[in-house]
Design a protein around this motif. Structure first.
Motif, PDB file in Angstrom:
ATOM      1  N   ALA A  21      -1.890  -6.875   6.746  1.00 10.37           N
ATOM      2  CA  ALA A  21      -0.636  -7.525   6.349  1.00 10.37           C
ATOM      3  C   ALA A  21      -0.636  -7.851   4.862  1.00 10.37           C
ATOM      4  N   TRP A  22      -1.727  -8.446   4.372  1.00 14.48           N
ATOM      5  CA  TRP A  22      -1.823  -8.768   2.944  1.00 14.48           C
ATOM      6  C   TRP A  22      -1.738  -7.503   2.098  1.00 14.48           C
ATOM      7  N   SER A  23      -2.435  -6.464   2.513  1.00 16.38           N
ATOM      8  CA  SER A  23      -2.448  -5.217   1.747  1.00 16.38           C
ATOM      9  C   SER A  23      -1.060  -4.594   1.688  1.00 16.38           C
ATOM     10  N   LEU A  24      -0.347  -4.633   2.810  1.00 18.26           N
ATOM     11  CA  LEU A  24       0.991  -4.049   2.854  1.00 18.26           C
ATOM     12  C   LEU A  24       1.941  -4.790   1.930  1.00 18.26           C
ATOM     13  N   LEU A  25       1.913  -6.123   1.978  1.00 17.47           N
ATOM     14  CA  LEU A  25       2.797  -6.904   1.113  1.00 17.47           C
ATOM     15  C   LEU A  25       2.452  -6.701  -0.361  1.00 17.47           C
ATOM     16  N   ALA A  26       1.161  -6.636  -0.663  1.00 22.75           N
ATOM     17  CA  ALA A  26       0.739  -6.407  -2.049  1.00 22.75           C
ATOM     18  C   ALA A  26       1.198  -5.039  -2.529  1.00 22.75           C
ATOM     19  N   LEU A  27       1.103  -4.039  -1.681  1.00 21.94           N
ATOM     20  CA  LEU A  27       1.524  -2.687  -2.040  1.00 21.94           C
ATOM     21  C   LEU A  27       3.026  -2.625  -2.280  1.00 21.94           C
ATOM     22  N   MET A  69       9.166 -12.282  -6.079  1.00 20.78           N
ATOM     23  CA  MET A  69       9.024 -13.341  -5.103  1.00 20.78           C
ATOM     24  C   MET A  69       8.031 -13.039  -3.983  1.00 20.78           C
ATOM     25  N   LEU A  70       7.811 -11.758  -3.689  1.00 15.06           N
ATOM     26  CA  LEU A  70       6.952 -11.432  -2.552  1.00 15.06           C
ATOM     27  C   LEU A  70       5.543 -12.014  -2.688  1.00 15.06           C
ATOM     28  N   PRO A  71       4.925 -11.986  -3.885  1.00 19.00           N
ATOM     29  CA  PRO A  71       3.585 -12.589  -3.978  1.00 19.00           C
ATOM     30  C   PRO A  71       3.551 -14.062  -3.602  1.00 19.00           C
ATOM     31  N   SER A  72       4.594 -14.816  -3.951  1.00 19.39           N
ATOM     32  CA  SER A  72       4.580 -16.252  -3.660  1.00 19.39           C
ATOM     33  C   SER A  72       5.002 -16.562  -2.228  1.00 19.39           C
ATOM     34  N   VAL A  73       5.789 -15.668  -1.604  1.00 14.29           N
ATOM     35  CA  VAL A  73       6.213 -15.918  -0.214  1.00 14.29           C
ATOM     36  C   VAL A  73       5.235 -15.315   0.787  1.00 14.29           C
ATOM     37  N   ALA A  74       4.358 -14.443   0.318  1.00 15.32           N
ATOM     38  CA  ALA A  74       3.423 -13.774   1.235  1.00 15.32           C
ATOM     39  C   ALA A  74       2.618 -14.759   2.084  1.00 15.32           C
ATOM     40  N   PRO A  75       2.056 -15.848   1.504  1.00 14.83           N
ATOM     41  CA  PRO A  75       1.288 -16.774   2.361  1.00 14.83           C
ATOM     42  C   PRO A  75       2.109 -17.361   3.500  1.00 14.83           C
TER      43      PRO A  75
END
Length: 267
Positions: A21-27, A69-75
């Motif tokens: 999940a983390w990898s997908l959002l980061a990508l 915004m995705l990096p900050s909303v990912a958690p």
């Protein structure tokens, strides 16, 4: 009607699923940055909407929000996904997390329509009255600074920094149509309430100014995730008020409000 069990350790995603999940959002965020930077390089920095119609502007705005915004909303998205029971299949988890993220981005897309109006109005003013740019910049920085220091910012920032209570509340909701979409949209509303002032500074800095976008994204990330985030947010507010005071006399603070025949663009 059955209810979801509350978020607890027994419902945590397996480690491999979390990494995925983390990898997908980061990508996704990285790809959005690459596409945004490429588009910005082609368009440059100009006042207003840069000739874009509503559909193209909103599409680029959404791409920018994914990058910023995705990096900050990912958690938060991952925390919500972790509340999905182990009995759910990987496909179900992906769909539900996608719904959550989609609801979040839907709110920012709606905000993009308001942003289009703001950019269109300020762009027209600058084209008709080139000297108005510095005062528009003053107002934009002033609004952003006051919002950073205001009570709404504190309320929304507290939610964004510690959303677990709200997510636990949602976990007890009955199953309903697009529940994950609604949860994501609700969190998105808090996020807009927290960050709209920082988005306003893109009016003087330029809607396609990659450096400005990266700076705003970094501020949002730090104030939401750093333990001293609230203090950092206050410092940023003071800096923005200083920028407001300087904007009428410092054109370098308002590159996004310089008309094509202004000295800054002619150099």
């Amino acid at each position: 009607m059955t209810t979801e069990p509350p978020l607890r350790r027994g419902n945590l995603l397996p480690a491999r699923a979390l990494v995925t999940a983390w990898s997908l959002l980061a990508l996704i965020a990285l790809l959005a940055w690459v596409l945004t930077a490429g588009q910005a390089g082609d368009m440059g920095i100009e006042p207003g909407t840069m000739g874009m119609g509503v559909p193209l502007f909103v599409l680029l705005w959404l791409l920018m929000k994914i990058a910023m915004m995705l990096p900050s909303v990912a958690p938060v998205a991952i925390t919500w996904a972790r509340g999905i029971s182990r009995g759910s299949t990987g496909t179900v988890r992906v769909v539900r997390m996608t719904e959550f993220t989609g609801g979040y981005l839907l709110v920012w897309t709606a905000f993009g329509l308001l942003a289009y109006g703001g950019f269109a109005v300020t762009g027209d003013l600058v084209q008709e009255h080139p000297g108005a740019g510095r005062w528009i910049g003053f107002v934009a920085f002033l609004l952003a600074g006051l919002q950073q220091l205001g009570p709404l910012k504190n309320v929304c920032l507290r939610h964004c920094r510690s959303p677990m209570g709200q997510l636990v509340h949602y976990a007890g909701y009955r199953r309903g149509w697009a529940r994950d979409l609604r949860v994501g949209a609700h969190h998105g509303l808090y996020c807009v309430g927290c960050c709209w002032g920082l988005m306003v500074v893109l009016i003087p800095l330029g809607v396609m100014n990659v450096a400005a976008m990266a700076g705003v994204a970094a501020v949002i990330f730090v104030e939401k995730l750093w333990r001293l985030g609230p203090l950092f947010s206050t410092v940023v507010g003071v800096v923005l008020l200083v920028c407001a005071g300087l904007a009428p006399s410092q054109d370098w603070l308002t590159p996004g409000l310089q008309s094509s025949d202004s000295p800054m663009h002619m150099n």
